[in-house]
Every structure is written in C-alpha cells, then in structure tokens.
Design an enzyme around this catalytic site. Sequence first.
Site, PDB file in Angstrom:
ATOM      1  N   LYS A  31       8.606   8.250  -3.398  1.00 44.00           N
ATOM      2  CA  LYS A  31       7.640   7.571  -4.267  1.00 44.00           C
ATOM      3  C   LYS A  31       6.301   8.311  -4.247  1.00 44.00           C
ATOM      4  CE  LYS A  31       6.269   3.481  -2.810  1.00 44.00           C
ATOM      5  NZ  LYS A  31       4.802   3.435  -2.577  1.00 44.00           N
ATOM      6  N   SER A  83      -6.315   7.207   2.014  1.00 43.69           N
ATOM      7  CA  SER A  83      -6.174   8.576   1.505  1.00 43.69           C
ATOM      8  C   SER A  83      -5.887   8.600   0.015  1.00 43.69           C
ATOM      9  CB  SER A  83      -5.047   9.297   2.261  1.00 43.69           C
ATOM     10  OG  SER A  83      -3.800   8.671   2.013  1.00 43.69           O
ATOM     11  N   ASP A 137       2.776   4.355   7.214  1.00 42.55           N
ATOM     12  CA  ASP A 137       3.848   3.629   6.533  1.00 42.55           C
ATOM     13  C   ASP A 137       5.071   3.387   7.406  1.00 42.55           C
ATOM     14  OD1 ASP A 137       2.466   3.222   4.209  1.00 42.55           O
ATOM     15  OD2 ASP A 137       3.329   4.932   3.147  1.00 42.55           O
ATOM     16  N   ARG A 185      -7.854  -6.401  -3.274  1.00 43.35           N
ATOM     17  CA  ARG A 185      -7.885  -5.110  -2.575  1.00 43.35           C
ATOM     18  C   ARG A 185      -9.061  -4.279  -3.076  1.00 43.35           C
ATOM     19  NH1 ARG A 185      -1.785  -2.795  -2.453  1.00 43.35           N
ATOM     20  NH2 ARG A 185      -2.772  -1.286  -1.033  1.00 43.35           N
TER      21      ARG A 185
END
Length: 412
Positions: free
Chosen positions: A22, A145, A289, A98
């Site tokens: 992804k 990032s 992640d 967010r």
Amino acid sequence: MKYQISANTKNISGKINLPASKSISNRVLIISSLCFSPYPIKNLSDSDDTKVLFSALHSNKSTFDIGHAGTAMRFLTAFLAKIVGEWEVTGSERMKQRPIKILVDALNQLGAKIEYLENEDCPPLRIYGSHLKGQTLVLDGSISSQYISALLMIAPTVENGLTLKLTGDITSGSYIELTLRLMQKFGIQYQWEENEISVPEQNYFPMEFTVEADWSGASYWYQILALAEKGEVFLENLQLESLQGDANIAVWFEQFGVFSTQKENGVLLSKTENTQPAKLELDFIENPDVAQTMACLCVAKQIPFHFTGLKTLKIKETDRIFALQNELAKFGARLTEPKHGELAWNGIIDPTLTEKTPEIKTYHDHRMALAFAPMAIVGFTFKIENPMVVTKSYPNFWNDLKTIGFEITEKE
C-alpha cells in the site's frame, strides 16, 4: 458483524499471495499523476486506501471523501495544493479528529491557500490550488512521516524546488527513504545530508512500474509461524532486498526460530524449532506499523517486552497504544506506558482481567484485526468486531487464514 476465530493446527504450511504494498502503491500513484504518466501501474494494491486515492486522482469531481485513509488525506492535500482549482477533501469522523495543521501550514508558506471547514487544524479542508514557490521549511522530524513524504513528492514540481530541515528525532525515516528512492526511480535527484533534504526543481520521467508485495502484510505470517510449533509458508512476490523499511522484521523473527530464504518468486519462511527471547526490547521508530504485531505475539507467548519509538501510534487510525492496552487486557495482560511513545509488559497474566471468550474491538483500525487474529494459534478462541476493516490493507486476509487451518465463523 463479528468473526469468531480459532485454530486447531500447530504445524503451518501454505502458499500465500500477499497484497501489494500500500505504501509503494500510494506514492507511485501520486508520482505518476505528477508526471502525467501514460503507463499503468502493475500489481497496484487493492486495499481500500489505494482504491480511494486512485479514484480521487482519476475523478472529474472537485470534492473527495477519503473515509479513514490517512495517507490519501495527506498526499492529496499536498498534490491538490499545486493543481489550479478549488477542491474540498473530507473523511470519516475519526479523520476529522486527526490533525493536519503542520502540513497545511507548510503548504501555505509555499503559496497555497488552504482553509479548515469545521474544526481548526483538522479536515475537512478547502484547497485553492495554485502555483507554489519553493523555500526552506523547518519541520519537526518526529511528526508523521507522511507529511514529509507529501511535501517531498511535490518538491520537484515547485518553483525553485524545496529544502526540508528536520528538527529532533526523525520518526519513520524508512518511509521517507522509501519516498525518495521511488522518486529517484522516476528520475529525480536529491540530497539528504544529516537532517536536511534538498530536492531541486526538475521533471519526473514517466516509466513502467510494478509494485512489490507488502512487508506489513508479511508481518502477520511471520507472527503466525512464531506462534506455531513448526512449519513453512511461502510468501509470493516478497523481496528480502526491499524498498520497504518493514523488511527489517525478517531479522527480528530469527530469535523466534523463523528464518527467511529468498526464492525466485518470493520468500520462504521456515520454522523447525521453538525458540524465543526471555524479554523483547525493540525500537519501532522506523517500523511503527508492526508494533501491534509484536505486542500481540509477546502476550500470546507470555514474553515480557519494552517497546520504544511509538509516538506516532497515537495519531493513527486510532490511538493504538490505548487500543492495545484495552484489548490485550482481555487476555490478562496489563500493559503500561512508561513514557510517551513507549509500551511495556512484565509478562505476568492477571487472571482477574482474563475473559473466557474475548471480544476484540478494532476501532476502525485494520491492524488491530490483523495483529490479534494470529493469537488463535496458541489456543485462544475469541471474537473480532468489524472484521472487514482488514480491507483497508489486506482484503483477502480471512480467506488466507482459512487455507492454513483457521476456523472463522460469522457471529451476530
């Protein structure tokens, strides 16, 4: 809807067609759009995030709803800031919480005009795309990032290019490096010296591109083998010499007896003996992640751990530190946060917390479902709420688990 998860197999054997990366797919979509590439992207991810971004980039609309796709929100914001026109980008309720102020402020310094439509510092946004002029921007390197990558990808197309000076510790530097290496493949030259990245104004060159398999997706198969007694799993299209920083986990899992061998068409994982560390200490600053993968693995094997470098976990699809503490408590593990961006467990199971058949909340976070499911290998039976959240990154995950002996039953 809920899935009840169990597994009656200790010896794992299978051949898995992993989803395409992804992270690579989303970056190449932006780069291809910036250079008006006539070439299709081969093996493009079929994740929800990539579908959303692909749809927006190929739409004739001016308003885009990207749902839970944080990458799409950030990459599109920078991309649309330099495309002449008036645009609106919105998302889910969680997305509207967010923060995106750091990216918006940076783009406005370059000459963009971006407004908040509801809550200050958060989406939805109204973007007035225009000609951007480059300069030197000072950014906190410990932020997501994705902000930095979003700016870097448009940097060659900005008048006079762009220089980013990153202050403090750089979080997820491997993802920044991934962005730059992909830009380089499309003809872009750059300099990265210490904490300063400079990208001159220049042209991208269109080219054919094939996306490699996803290392974050691979982590769940490493986790499964680490929990099994023995076995082999062949992961198609995966490369040990990868653009992706998460390829580092191949070395991490050797202490669990899981070894990786590069084959012509993928990577063979093998485990012949049960080994595990007495305690696991890892820094996730380059690989946030896979933090959920490792936390669930340690609790399932009752391994004390201390993880650092997790500051960005609080601004992901959910507050992942909070979510891990809540859901792993249902297995008797009382996780602590010694400092901001850390997570620890003493390895002791508290029977007063343990639930007979836990129901795991996913908090709209695909990695909660993906990381918890492998725990069934050690004998747990549990339910996962909203299991189809996995389509965000790994749409075929449940079917792949069934092929190696997992029992997955739909429940109300």
